[in-house]
Scaffold this active site. Sequence first.
Site, PDB file in Angstrom:
ATOM      1  N   CYS A 187       0.812  -1.223   0.000  1.00 38.20           N
ATOM      2  CA  CYS A 187       0.000   0.000   0.000  1.00 38.20           C
ATOM      3  C   CYS A 187       0.844   1.270   0.000  1.00 38.20           C
ATOM      4  O   CYS A 187       0.657   2.165  -0.833  1.00 38.20           O
ATOM      5  CB  CYS A 187      -0.989  -0.010   1.159  1.00 38.20           C
ATOM      6  SG  CYS A 187      -0.251   0.112   2.814  1.00 38.20           S
ATOM      7  N   HIS A 239      -5.531   2.019  -4.534  1.00 42.72           N
ATOM      8  CA  HIS A 239      -4.687   1.468  -3.466  1.00 42.72           C
ATOM      9  C   HIS A 239      -4.257   0.054  -3.808  1.00 42.72           C
ATOM     10  O   HIS A 239      -4.786  -0.577  -4.735  1.00 42.72           O
ATOM     11  CB  HIS A 239      -5.443   1.485  -2.131  1.00 42.72           C
ATOM     12  CG  HIS A 239      -6.548   0.470  -2.050  1.00 42.72           C
ATOM     13  ND1 HIS A 239      -6.829  -0.245  -0.911  1.00 42.72           N
ATOM     14  CD2 HIS A 239      -7.459   0.048  -2.975  1.00 42.72           C
ATOM     15  CE1 HIS A 239      -7.858  -1.051  -1.128  1.00 42.72           C
ATOM     16  NE2 HIS A 239      -8.245  -0.899  -2.367  1.00 42.72           N
ATOM     17  N   HIS A 247      -2.736   1.371   6.711  1.00 43.49           N
ATOM     18  CA  HIS A 247      -3.103   1.279   5.289  1.00 43.49           C
ATOM     19  C   HIS A 247      -3.250   2.678   4.713  1.00 43.49           C
ATOM     20  O   HIS A 247      -3.646   3.617   5.410  1.00 43.49           O
ATOM     21  CB  HIS A 247      -4.400   0.488   5.105  1.00 43.49           C
ATOM     22  CG  HIS A 247      -4.685   0.167   3.672  1.00 43.49           C
ATOM     23  ND1 HIS A 247      -3.945  -0.748   2.959  1.00 43.49           N
ATOM     24  CD2 HIS A 247      -5.611   0.663   2.803  1.00 43.49           C
ATOM     25  CE1 HIS A 247      -4.407  -0.819   1.715  1.00 43.49           C
ATOM     26  NE2 HIS A 247      -5.417   0.029   1.604  1.00 43.49           N
TER      27      HIS A 247
END
Length: 344
Positions: free
Chosen positions: A258, A320, A308
């Site tokens: 990520c 993402h 994240h």
Amino acid sequence: MASHRRPKQPSRARVTVLTAAAATAVALSAQVSAHAAPAKPNKDEVKAQVDKLLDEQEQAAEKYNGAKEKADQLRKQADQLQDQVARGQERLNEVSSGLAAVAGDQYRQGGIDPSVRLMLSSDPDGYLSQASSFDQAASTQAETLKSLEDQQRRLSQQKQEAAAVLAELDSSTQALNDAKNEVKSKLEEAQSLLNTLSAADRLSITQGGGTASRGADRVDLSNLPQAGGYAGVAVSKALGKRGAPYVWGATGPGSFDCSGLMVWAYAQAGVSLPRTSQAQGSVGASVGTDWHNAQPGDLVVYYGDRHHVGMYIGGGMVVHAPHTGDVVKTMPVDAMPISTIRRV
């Protein structure tokens, strides 16, 4: 007349044995039932457990990213310090050699005081010029001694600094290995759960709808606002990597985690970002937590521990890299709890 014998009744001892045997059989049956294999988890149960494990894996992966970045910095610093130590040792050897040459010359002269040697000289006319030369030699010797002391002190300090950095590097390397092992453990546990399902169910969990996949990639890119400047470049580059696999610790160009996707996309625009999602949660200027205030290119960091991160692309969507088993894709910006939004 036929005789009828009364059936022989079982003895008391035999009844006791039979009763005990029956009781034992019942107990064994109960024990086997108690230790029977647990019921196979259904798809929803597996999905919930896999979601949890993948979140924990991502947390460990960001720990790994941070430890790796620190270890790389310390390794570079240690190399520089060791180079300085080597160069310092060379300079110290040179000064020591010069001092040794002066001492050798004094020894060859018999250690006689310079003024006495000059008074005994057969060339009185050269007395003054030679006296000046001896004064200069004495001055040079004093300077050499001082330089030697300075070099020794500097070299000792450099060695101490190098030793401290190497010790810190060892600690950072241990943290790196611990985080790596944690990631692998979570992934193995998740894979073990997924293996209890059919191939179709496994795919629906890792790349299908819902939490496990963090959303489907159904956005119409033609309706997105066009961002300018380096943010626009970053958005374009990140979207261009849709379909690239998630690989923990990866920063492209073929695979990403990520935070690695954010690092790579902004690097294409000439902007350097910190390596971890936690550090990215402090970069640039804060936009708050209301995604309605976000602009394309903003970093959207999720969860309380900020493990994240995605990039806002407009239209209420982010791009993402979700988790192991999935690929770079888009999702609704509010699909997960937002911790902070940062404008780079």
